[in-house]
Design an enzyme around this catalytic site. Sequence first.
Site, PDB file in Angstrom:
ATOM      1  N   LYS A  82       0.848  -1.202   0.000  1.00  0.00           N
ATOM      2  CA  LYS A  82       0.000   0.000   0.000  1.00  0.00           C
ATOM      3  C   LYS A  82       0.879   1.246   0.000  1.00  0.00           C
ATOM      4  CE  LYS A  82      -4.073   1.856   2.447  1.00  0.00           C
ATOM      5  NZ  LYS A  82      -5.033   1.652   3.548  1.00  0.00           N
ATOM      6  N   SER A 157      -9.941   1.611   2.446  1.00  0.00           N
ATOM      7  CA  SER A 157      -9.075   2.434   1.634  1.00  0.00           C
ATOM      8  C   SER A 157      -7.969   1.647   0.913  1.00  0.00           C
ATOM      9  CB  SER A 157      -8.414   3.509   2.513  1.00  0.00           C
ATOM     10  OG  SER A 157      -7.555   2.917   3.455  1.00  0.00           O
ATOM     11  N   SER A 181     -10.233  -0.741   6.579  1.00  0.00           N
ATOM     12  CA  SER A 181      -9.613  -0.571   5.260  1.00  0.00           C
ATOM     13  C   SER A 181      -8.880  -1.779   4.698  1.00  0.00           C
ATOM     14  CB  SER A 181      -8.644   0.600   5.294  1.00  0.00           C
ATOM     15  OG  SER A 181      -9.363   1.776   5.089  1.00  0.00           O
TER      16      SER A 181
HETATM   17  N1  GLN Z   1     -13.558   3.921   5.848  1.00  0.00           N
HETATM   18  C1  GLN Z   1     -12.965   4.358   7.081  1.00  0.00           C
HETATM   19  C2  GLN Z   1     -12.566   5.815   6.991  1.00  0.00           C
HETATM   20  O1  GLN Z   1     -12.771   6.408   5.966  1.00  0.00           O
HETATM   21  C3  GLN Z   1     -11.804   3.492   7.433  1.00  0.00           C
HETATM   22  C4  GLN Z   1     -10.572   3.827   6.704  1.00  0.00           C
HETATM   23  C5  GLN Z   1      -9.400   2.997   7.126  1.00  0.00           C
HETATM   24  O2  GLN Z   1      -9.543   1.963   7.752  1.00  0.00           O
HETATM   25  N2  GLN Z   1      -8.221   3.513   6.810  1.00  0.00           N
HETATM   26  O3  GLN Z   1     -12.086   6.371   7.935  1.00  0.00           O
END
Ligand code: GLN
Length: 493
Positions: A82, A157, A181
């Site tokens: 990532k 994400s 994410s």
């Molecule tokens: N969807 C969640 C957010 O937007 C989690 C994102 C994540 O786990 N990095 O904060």
Amino acid sequence: MNIRELITKSSKEQRKALLNKEVSAKELVEAVYEQVSEVDNEIGAYNSLTKDFALKTAEQVDEKIKNGENLPPLAGIPLALKDNINLKGYSTTASSKILENFISPYDATVSIKLKNNLIPVVGKTNLDEFAMGSSNENSAFKIVRNPWNLKKVPGGSSGGSAAAVAAGEATVALGSDTGGSIRLPASYCGLVGLKPTYGRVSRYGLIAFASSLDQIGPITRTVEDSALLLNAVAGCDEHDSTSLNTPVLDYTANLNKDLKGVKIGYIKELCSEGLSDDVSSAVQKSIEMYKSLGAEIVEISLPLIKYSIAVYYIVATAEASSNLARFDGVRYGFRAKDVENLYDMYVKTRAQGFGPEVKRRIMLGTYALSSGYYDAYYKKAQQVRRLVKNDFDKAFEKVDVLLSPTCPHTAFDIGSKIEDPLSMYLTDIATITANLAGIPAINIPVGLDKDSMPIGLQLQANCLNESKLLNVAFKLEEAVQFNYSTPSKMLVK
Ligand code: GLN
């Protein structure tokens, strides 16, 4: 098996082919790059490729095979990293304009571990800007498309990491999970995604989003690969004071243990209302399968789940507003031009460098921490967070593992939620409590919906019980026999 088929398989099968000298590690990596060049224009999984690094690592592996030396279990297995995790000498952008030209000056601890394990990194994967999002539509560079259906989001994400593995552009990947994410994109792309216990994997070299919630973990095709990659990256680290000083177990050791006597609690609040029909019936089917595998099934109520989104979006944004203060145009990356003075430089750099979702989070978080509101919002959220953790502690006195869907629905259409942040935030209803409580949680694919999109099941265990979690996941994986190679084959023309 031809090499184009081999790249869609698990690391176990690829390792067998490497050790039997059916293919070399270099050929394997090259075949993956061929797949990338054929499909990534459409998928958008990679922000950048790290080809010289991957090929050099593959050559080292081939040399060791030639000399009959022992190899770490994932040596030569192509991995997608990532793009919020540093790999020295390569760019790390967090999919943000503010870091567009930033080159990592040092390795994240997980990157050092990948190197020690001779794991070739194929490239850096696209994400929602600074990992803020659930669909990967918040990347400043390009969207990612779901390899199962190019009109759908891959989840976020870590959408690039999941799409890369689903599309045959890497065998395994690392993502980060602050509120889901890793698990959400794994669920939308038919993969296994594990968020380890808070502190199990060092975050040194991960660009911080919300420091009390962030955790790095594997996205893979199989539960065994998840265990193998966790073995490779877990451990205490002097550079991360939150990393846990407890021994790293061999997470593959108990995978096949029989489930007799194991107690699984399905979470009432997540298994009843608001689910799509297909997700609901897949969850019921999984419960029946566990019963036939000898597990005992009970109902567990976690009533505070209804507050968890509110709590998360206060805690996470508050921490983000503080963590992102460092991107000021002085120390990192982008700096606005045509500025009049220092203050103007700060303002213009941040106004031009951050995208709309990141700005929204910074404003929300700054507001929640400001004097006069701190007690009403931030302190209250922390208090509720403690109560959520207490509820999990009580549940784990009764059961070994908790079961729910990973998301109430499957992958949605690109563009369908991006104008409505609240409905986007609601996709995380089942995943964020594990981050609030610090416990490990895993997604495993359990079937397809009526549109042939993958459905994910989430299992959660008490802190540091990754072995039990992986064991319970492995047994269901064996029973379900999900075909994870479907999209990578569809994509090859
Ligand atoms: N969807 C969640 C957010 O937007 C989690 C994102 C994540 O786990 N990095 O904060």
